[in-house]
Design an enzyme around this catalytic site. Structure first.
Site, mmCIF file in Angstrom:
data_model
loop_
_atom_site.group_PDB
_atom_site.id
_atom_site.type_symbol
_atom_site.label_atom_id
_atom_site.label_comp_id
_atom_site.label_asym_id
_atom_site.label_seq_id
_atom_site.Cartn_x
_atom_site.Cartn_y
_atom_site.Cartn_z
ATOM 1 N N HIS A 21 0.570 4.346 -2.585
ATOM 2 C CA HIS A 21 0.354 5.732 -2.161
ATOM 3 C C HIS A 21 1.504 6.632 -2.591
ATOM 4 O O HIS A 21 1.316 7.849 -2.715
ATOM 5 C CB HIS A 21 0.152 5.787 -0.645
ATOM 6 C CG HIS A 21 -1.233 5.434 -0.218
ATOM 7 N ND1 HIS A 21 -1.994 6.210 0.620
ATOM 8 C CD2 HIS A 21 -2.018 4.359 -0.542
ATOM 9 C CE1 HIS A 21 -3.180 5.639 0.801
ATOM 10 N NE2 HIS A 21 -3.213 4.515 0.110
ATOM 11 N N ASP A 22 2.664 6.072 -2.818
ATOM 12 C CA ASP A 22 3.770 6.854 -3.357
ATOM 13 C C ASP A 22 3.549 7.135 -4.839
ATOM 14 O O ASP A 22 3.605 8.277 -5.289
ATOM 15 C CB ASP A 22 5.093 6.111 -3.155
ATOM 16 C CG ASP A 22 6.283 6.895 -3.697
ATOM 17 O OD1 ASP A 22 6.324 8.120 -3.480
ATOM 18 O OD2 ASP A 22 7.165 6.273 -4.326
ATOM 19 N N ASP A 35 8.448 8.191 -6.670
ATOM 20 C CA ASP A 35 9.656 8.972 -6.398
ATOM 21 C C ASP A 35 10.023 9.019 -4.921
ATOM 22 O O ASP A 35 10.862 9.812 -4.501
ATOM 23 C CB ASP A 35 9.481 10.399 -6.920
ATOM 24 C CG ASP A 35 8.294 11.109 -6.257
ATOM 25 O OD1 ASP A 35 7.598 10.489 -5.413
ATOM 26 O OD2 ASP A 35 8.061 12.299 -6.575
ATOM 27 N N ARG A 86 0.827 -1.209 0.000
ATOM 28 C CA ARG A 86 0.000 0.000 0.000
ATOM 29 C C ARG A 86 0.862 1.260 0.000
ATOM 30 O O ARG A 86 0.529 2.260 -0.649
ATOM 31 C CB ARG A 86 -0.912 -0.018 1.228
ATOM 32 C CG ARG A 86 -1.905 1.134 1.300
ATOM 33 C CD ARG A 86 -2.974 0.835 2.344
ATOM 34 N NE ARG A 86 -3.935 1.925 2.441
ATOM 35 C CZ ARG A 86 -3.947 2.828 3.418
ATOM 36 N NH1 ARG A 86 -3.040 2.777 4.373
ATOM 37 N NH2 ARG A 86 -4.862 3.775 3.445
ATOM 38 N N ASP A 142 -9.978 -9.548 3.158
ATOM 39 C CA ASP A 142 -10.357 -10.882 2.676
ATOM 40 C C ASP A 142 -10.341 -11.800 3.887
ATOM 41 O O ASP A 142 -9.283 -12.222 4.341
ATOM 42 C CB ASP A 142 -9.380 -11.362 1.608
ATOM 43 C CG ASP A 142 -9.496 -12.857 1.332
ATOM 44 O OD1 ASP A 142 -10.572 -13.430 1.592
ATOM 45 O OD2 ASP A 142 -8.504 -13.455 0.865
ATOM 46 N N HIS A 146 -6.076 -6.143 -2.292
ATOM 47 C CA HIS A 146 -6.925 -6.244 -1.113
ATOM 48 C C HIS A 146 -7.203 -7.697 -0.728
ATOM 49 O O HIS A 146 -8.018 -7.946 0.164
ATOM 50 C CB HIS A 146 -8.242 -5.494 -1.335
ATOM 51 C CG HIS A 146 -8.103 -4.015 -1.214
ATOM 52 N ND1 HIS A 146 -9.152 -3.133 -1.355
ATOM 53 C CD2 HIS A 146 -7.007 -3.240 -0.966
ATOM 54 C CE1 HIS A 146 -8.712 -1.893 -1.205
ATOM 55 N NE2 HIS A 146 -7.419 -1.931 -0.972
ATOM 56 N N ASN A 152 -3.626 9.420 4.107
ATOM 57 C CA ASN A 152 -2.410 8.852 4.691
ATOM 58 C C ASN A 152 -2.336 8.959 6.206
ATOM 59 O O ASN A 152 -1.691 8.135 6.863
ATOM 60 C CB ASN A 152 -1.178 9.558 4.110
ATOM 61 C CG ASN A 152 -0.953 9.252 2.645
ATOM 62 O OD1 ASN A 152 -1.384 8.226 2.144
ATOM 63 N ND2 ASN A 152 -0.283 10.155 1.943
#
Length: 322
Positions: free
Chosen positions: A69-70, A77, A65, A242, A196, A97
């Site tokens: 998110h990066d 980067d 994750r 899950d 997920h 975040n």
């Protein structure tokens, strides 16, 4: 970028130029980038990641994750790794975040171990990208070749983190549009959502679904309500995305969709009478196809907005610029 005579570039042309620049940068990445400069880099990263995931399986999902998110903010980067300072505000306090992303310590450990053998050679962006792959492998998922050669940003974008990361309340059209803006296809989006199959979500992110939506299995909703009260109490209570195989990277996530057991609203949107139903059904019945498409989508995502060559820097410490 400036243009003479006050000309303003049109949005479609700008998008084409940006995609062209991204393609040119990603073309400079190579799977053999560190073969000469730091031949032990990949093994060193894998050792640190495997140890962390073996100690806490949930960490595998967290590192995956963190990579997502990066990449969705400024590109892949390592901007998400930058801590706030008195004169700098990074991305970690953005709404998607804040008190949510984790795994920074694992990346810091891997970076320190790599620095010990190859000083200022391997970027934090590459370490994060490789760590995501190694996390998937550690939990039984597919391996794939990671193109390398990214450099680290010296900037971050709080505003972009707030606007570009898709929330768990996203409808299908929102998801398709969000991924498309990053140059990712519908197939990429559905395959990447399969991440997920591991990890957990906080009650506040699925409360509205288990109490207010009709396209959800009643028994499944009741089981989740036991640990997620309808009031604001228990906001941070966790539930597996899950529940059948929460620590195994497999295709069970898609099987869950067929039974209306998607935990997040955005999950079940992938199988809700829309254009992605057939693809979800394919992944639910064909684990090998999911693995292949997921691997390809991870490489595509890892190419978003990369810095290469003389761009950016190789940070000595991932949490701050040099």
């Amino acid at each position: 970028m400036a243009f003479s005579s006050g000309c303003r570039i049109g949005a479609p042309v700008a998008a084409i130029l940006l995609l062209g620049l991204a393609a040119a940068a990603s073309a400079q990445l190579s799977a053999t980038f560190y073969d000469t400069s730091c031949p032990s880099a990949l093994a060193t990263i894998k050792s640190a990641v495997t140890a962390a995931v073996n100690s806490e399986p949930r960490m595998g999902a967290s590192l995956l994750r963190l990579h997502f998110h990066d990449c969705f903010v400024q590109g892949c980067d390592a901007s998400v790794l930058l801590n706030d300072t008195a004169t700098f505000t990074g991305e970690q306090t953005a709404f998607p975040n804040r008190d949510s992303i984790r795994g920074f310590g694992v990346i810091d450990t891997a970076k320190a171990q790599v620095e010990a053998v190859c000083p200022q050679t391997v970027s934090c962006a590459d370490i994060l990208t490789v760590a995501a792959r190694d996390s998937v492998v550690a939990l039984g998922g597919p391996s794939y070749t990671v193109p390398l050669g990214r450099r680290d940003s010296t900037t971050a974008s709080l505003s972009e983190a707030n606007s570009d990361l898709p929330p768990p309340t996203s409808d299908l059209a929102d998801l398709v549009g969000n991924f498309s803006r990053k140059g990712l296809s519908v197939t990429d989006m559905v395959a990447l959502s399969g991440a997920h199959t591991i990890g957990q979500a906080e009650c506040k992110n699925f409360r509205s679904r288990i109490y207010g939506e009709s396209n959800i299995d009643a028994a499944f909703a009741a089981s989740r309500q036991a640990n997620c009260p309808q009031s604001s109490d228990g906001d941070k209570n966790l539930a597996p995305l899950d529940e059948s195989t929460p620590d195994a990277f497999d295709n069970a996530y898609y099987v869950n969709m067929l039974s209306q057991q998607g935990l997040l609203h955005s999950d079940q949107q992938l199988f809700n009478g829309g254009s992605t139903d057939d693809l979800v059904s394919t992944y639910a019945s064909d684990a090998a196809q999911f693995s292949a498409d997921f691997a390809a989508a991870m490489v595509n995502m890892g190419n978003i907005g990369v810095l290469t060559g003389a761009q950016g820097e190789i940070r000595l410490i991932c949490s701050k610029v040099n």
